[in-house]
Motif scaffolding. Sequence first.
Motif, short mmCIF file in Angstrom:
data_model
loop_
_atom_site.label_atom_id
_atom_site.label_comp_id
_atom_site.label_asym_id
_atom_site.label_seq_id
_atom_site.Cartn_x
_atom_site.Cartn_y
_atom_site.Cartn_z
N ASP A 43 -3.69 -36.59 22.14
CA ASP A 43 -2.23 -36.53 22.19
C ASP A 43 -1.69 -35.52 21.18
OD1 ASP A 43 -1.98 -38.40 24.21
OD2 ASP A 43 -1.54 -40.07 22.85
N ALA A 44 -2.25 -35.51 19.99
CA ALA A 44 -1.81 -34.57 18.96
C ALA A 44 -2.10 -33.13 19.39
CB ALA A 44 -2.48 -34.88 17.63
N GLU A 45 -3.29 -32.89 19.95
CA GLU A 45 -3.63 -31.54 20.41
C GLU A 45 -2.71 -31.10 21.54
OE1 GLU A 45 -8.40 -31.40 19.37
OE2 GLU A 45 -7.78 -31.96 21.39
N ALA A 46 -2.44 -32.00 22.48
CA ALA A 46 -1.57 -31.68 23.61
C ALA A 46 -0.16 -31.35 23.15
CB ALA A 46 -1.55 -32.84 24.60
N PHE A 47 0.31 -32.02 22.11
CA PHE A 47 1.65 -31.78 21.57
C PHE A 47 1.82 -30.30 21.23
CE2 PHE A 47 4.48 -31.50 17.85
CZ PHE A 47 5.62 -32.13 18.34
N PHE A 48 0.81 -29.70 20.62
CA PHE A 48 0.89 -28.29 20.22
C PHE A 48 0.47 -27.34 21.34
CE2 PHE A 48 0.53 -30.58 16.22
CZ PHE A 48 1.57 -30.02 15.51
N ALA A 49 -0.65 -27.62 21.99
CA ALA A 49 -1.18 -26.70 23.01
C ALA A 49 -0.25 -26.57 24.21
CB ALA A 49 -2.56 -27.15 23.45
N ASP A 50 0.33 -27.64 24.64
CA ASP A 50 1.20 -27.58 25.82
C ASP A 50 2.49 -26.82 25.53
OD1 ASP A 50 -0.78 -28.99 27.11
OD2 ASP A 50 0.30 -30.89 27.09
N ARG A 51 3.00 -26.92 24.31
CA ARG A 51 4.18 -26.15 23.94
C ARG A 51 3.85 -24.66 23.86
NH1 ARG A 51 5.10 -31.11 22.52
NH2 ARG A 51 7.20 -31.91 22.23
N PHE A 52 2.67 -24.35 23.36
CA PHE A 52 2.25 -22.95 23.32
C PHE A 52 2.09 -22.40 24.73
CE2 PHE A 52 -0.86 -19.51 22.80
CZ PHE A 52 -0.18 -18.74 21.87
N GLU A 53 1.55 -23.19 25.64
CA GLU A 53 1.39 -22.76 27.02
C GLU A 53 2.76 -22.52 27.67
OE1 GLU A 53 -0.09 -21.85 30.89
OE2 GLU A 53 -0.67 -21.46 28.83
N ALA A 54 3.73 -23.36 27.39
CA ALA A 54 5.08 -23.15 27.94
C ALA A 54 5.66 -21.84 27.42
CB ALA A 54 5.98 -24.33 27.56
N TRP A 55 5.43 -21.53 26.14
CA TRP A 55 5.89 -20.27 25.56
C TRP A 55 5.23 -19.09 26.27
CZ3 TRP A 55 2.91 -16.56 23.09
CH2 TRP A 55 3.61 -15.54 22.45
N ARG A 56 3.91 -19.16 26.49
CA ARG A 56 3.18 -18.08 27.17
C ARG A 56 3.73 -17.84 28.57
NH1 ARG A 56 0.04 -17.14 31.21
NH2 ARG A 56 -0.07 -19.34 31.75
N TYR A 83 -6.92 -23.96 28.17
CA TYR A 83 -6.45 -22.89 29.05
C TYR A 83 -7.36 -21.66 28.95
CZ TYR A 83 -2.27 -25.81 28.84
OH TYR A 83 -1.39 -26.87 28.91
N PRO A 84 -8.64 -21.80 29.27
CA PRO A 84 -9.57 -20.68 29.08
C PRO A 84 -9.29 -19.47 29.97
CG PRO A 84 -10.63 -22.45 30.30
CD PRO A 84 -9.29 -22.97 29.83
N SER A 85 -8.64 -19.66 31.08
CA SER A 85 -8.42 -18.54 32.01
C SER A 85 -7.41 -17.52 31.48
CB SER A 85 -7.97 -19.06 33.37
OG SER A 85 -6.72 -19.70 33.26
N VAL A 86 -6.63 -17.88 30.46
CA VAL A 86 -5.63 -16.94 29.96
C VAL A 86 -5.99 -16.33 28.60
CG1 VAL A 86 -3.76 -18.02 31.27
CG2 VAL A 86 -4.19 -18.73 28.91
N VAL A 87 -7.05 -16.84 27.98
CA VAL A 87 -7.46 -16.32 26.67
C VAL A 87 -8.56 -15.28 26.88
CG1 VAL A 87 -8.43 -16.89 24.41
CG2 VAL A 87 -6.83 -18.45 25.51
#
Length: 92
Positions: A43-56, A83-87
């Motif tokens: 949950d903690a990881e998703a909190f940050f990673a999903d917001r970064f994905e929305a920014w991207r 999100y390995p397909s975008v990095v």
Amino acid sequence: QYYAALPALSEGWPGPVYAIDSPGCALSSRPKWKKGSSCSIQDAEAFFADRFEAWRQELGLDRFCLLGHSIGAILAVTYAERYPSVVDRLIL
């Protein structure tokens, strides 16, 4: 300070360079944490990673090179795993 490295990164990189503050860090907004102190790591990881994905997605970046320092490196790995397909490259 990490920001002191940005001019050198910008000079040596052919594309745009973005410096991102994670939610709740430095000058970013501090969204309310609703999970409490006993949340799962996922949950903690998703909190940050999903917001970064929305920014991207909002910027329309298809693939990019991701560099992370200190806790940003932990978040960069989390993002790259989700999100390995975008990095294109991951620099820690």
